[in-house]
Motif scaffolding. Structure first.
Motif, short mmCIF file in Angstrom:
data_model
loop_
_atom_site.label_atom_id
_atom_site.label_comp_id
_atom_site.label_asym_id
_atom_site.label_seq_id
_atom_site.Cartn_x
_atom_site.Cartn_y
_atom_site.Cartn_z
N PRO A 110 -9.20 -2.34 2.90
CA PRO A 110 -10.10 -1.20 2.82
C PRO A 110 -10.34 -0.78 1.38
CG PRO A 110 -7.90 -0.45 3.33
CD PRO A 110 -7.84 -1.95 3.34
N SER A 111 -11.28 0.12 1.18
CA SER A 111 -11.59 0.58 -0.18
C SER A 111 -10.40 1.29 -0.81
CB SER A 111 -12.81 1.51 -0.15
OG SER A 111 -12.57 2.63 0.71
N ALA A 112 -9.53 1.86 0.02
CA ALA A 112 -8.35 2.55 -0.52
C ALA A 112 -7.37 1.58 -1.15
CB ALA A 112 -7.66 3.34 0.59
N LEU A 113 -7.44 0.30 -0.79
CA LEU A 113 -6.57 -0.71 -1.39
C LEU A 113 -7.28 -1.25 -2.63
CD1 LEU A 113 -4.10 -2.55 -1.42
CD2 LEU A 113 -5.28 -4.05 0.23
N LEU A 114 -6.86 -0.78 -3.79
CA LEU A 114 -7.59 -1.10 -5.02
C LEU A 114 -7.41 -2.54 -5.47
CD1 LEU A 114 -7.03 2.18 -7.06
CD2 LEU A 114 -8.93 1.55 -5.54
N ASP A 115 -6.33 -3.19 -5.07
CA ASP A 115 -6.12 -4.60 -5.40
C ASP A 115 -5.91 -5.36 -4.10
OD1 ASP A 115 -5.36 -7.08 -6.32
OD2 ASP A 115 -4.28 -6.29 -8.03
N ARG A 116 -6.91 -6.15 -3.71
CA ARG A 116 -6.92 -6.77 -2.39
C ARG A 116 -6.54 -8.24 -2.40
NH1 ARG A 116 -12.85 -4.06 -1.43
NH2 ARG A 116 -12.18 -1.96 -1.99
#
Length: 272
Positions: A116-122
């Motif tokens: 998700p966008s909340a996970l800044l490093d995917r």
């Protein structure tokens, strides 16, 4: 594996954006048709992910709050649990939040990308449906292309669900650890036990596999390899599974906490 990369074998091609495909995707098995799992073929799930907009920095680890101990990247590797089946990003969401609050410039690495966008490093190395042998066939290129400092490795569930010589799955994992240690002898590898499975016969193999892992890891540690066993699977019960195979939101949160505490306890890894 996690470099700190994370990898697991449950996921859907439509649920993640991939920067590169080191090999053909293999279908994963599912416990029910509408949910990702592994007892029969499942359907793709999960929305397309938004492009990541943050600026990546090298990962860091430290000995106590506010003091940076290291500046090398971690790698999460494995199958769909690392990928985040049913919940794109899986345990990496909370793990990144916990670590980035304490570790300056944290940088997950891997050839895969989702969450998700909340996970800044995917970035991660979780491949849905993959077995140990499939990971071993690609791992050298991943370790060369995205050199990790710490690897979070959870793999083996699909060997057991797919009935691919389950009795020798611990030996295959040992060979994978030898391969990874030879390729990146400076990297620390944290090896996870597997979560339970709702299918009783398959779960019996999980229990045998998990019972063998401490010895497999200790043999390598006694040889001087930088490996450690983390009993991640013990944190989950059948009540923490969304479909009899993959964790639900609460289950992924438990996995994140166990990984985080393991990193805290392991010298030279990105943890406070």
């Amino acid at each position: 594996m996690a470099h700190v990369r994370a990898a697991s074998c449950r996921g859907s091609p439509t649920a993640r954006r991939t920067r590169s495909h080191p090999g053909p995707r293999h279908p994963h098995l599912c416990a029910r048709p509408a949910v990702r799992g592994r007892l029969h073929q499942g359907s793709p799930c999960g929305p397309q992910q938004e492009p990541r907009g943050h600026r990546r920095r090298p990962a860091a680890a430290f000995g106590r709050p506010g003091r940076i101990r290291d500046a090398s990247p971690p790698h999460a590797a494995g199958d769909s649990i690392t990928d985040g089946y049913s919940i794109p990003g899986g345990y990496r969401i909370e793990l990144f939040r916990k670590l980035s609050a304490r570790v300056a410039g944290l940088d997950f690495v891997g050839s895969q990308e989702n969450g998700p966008s909340a996970l800044l490093d995917r970035d991660h190395e979780g491949h849905s449906g993959w077995r140990i042998d499939q990971l071993a066939a690609q791992v050298d290129g991943w370790l060369d292309g995205h050199p990790p400092h710490t690897i979070l490795l959870m793999i083996g569930t699909n060997d057991l669900i797919q009935n691919r010589d389950p009795a020798n799955a611990p030996a295959r994992l040992g060979a994978l650890l030898d391969q990874m240690s030879a390729r990146r002898p400076e990297a620390r590898i944290l090896v996870a036990s597997l979560p339970p499975l709702a299918n009783a016969a398959q779960n019996a193999w999980v229990e045998r596999f998990n019972a063998a892992l401490p010895g497999v890891v200790k043999t390598r540690a006694d040889q001087g390899k930088k490996v450690a066993f983390v009993d991640v699977g013990a944190a989950l019960t059948l009540a923490d599974l969304a479909d009899g195979v993959h964790p639900d939101a609460g289950g992924y949160s438990k996995l994140a906490r166990v990984w985080y505490e393991a990193l805290r306890r392991t010298p030279g890894t990105p943890g406070p």
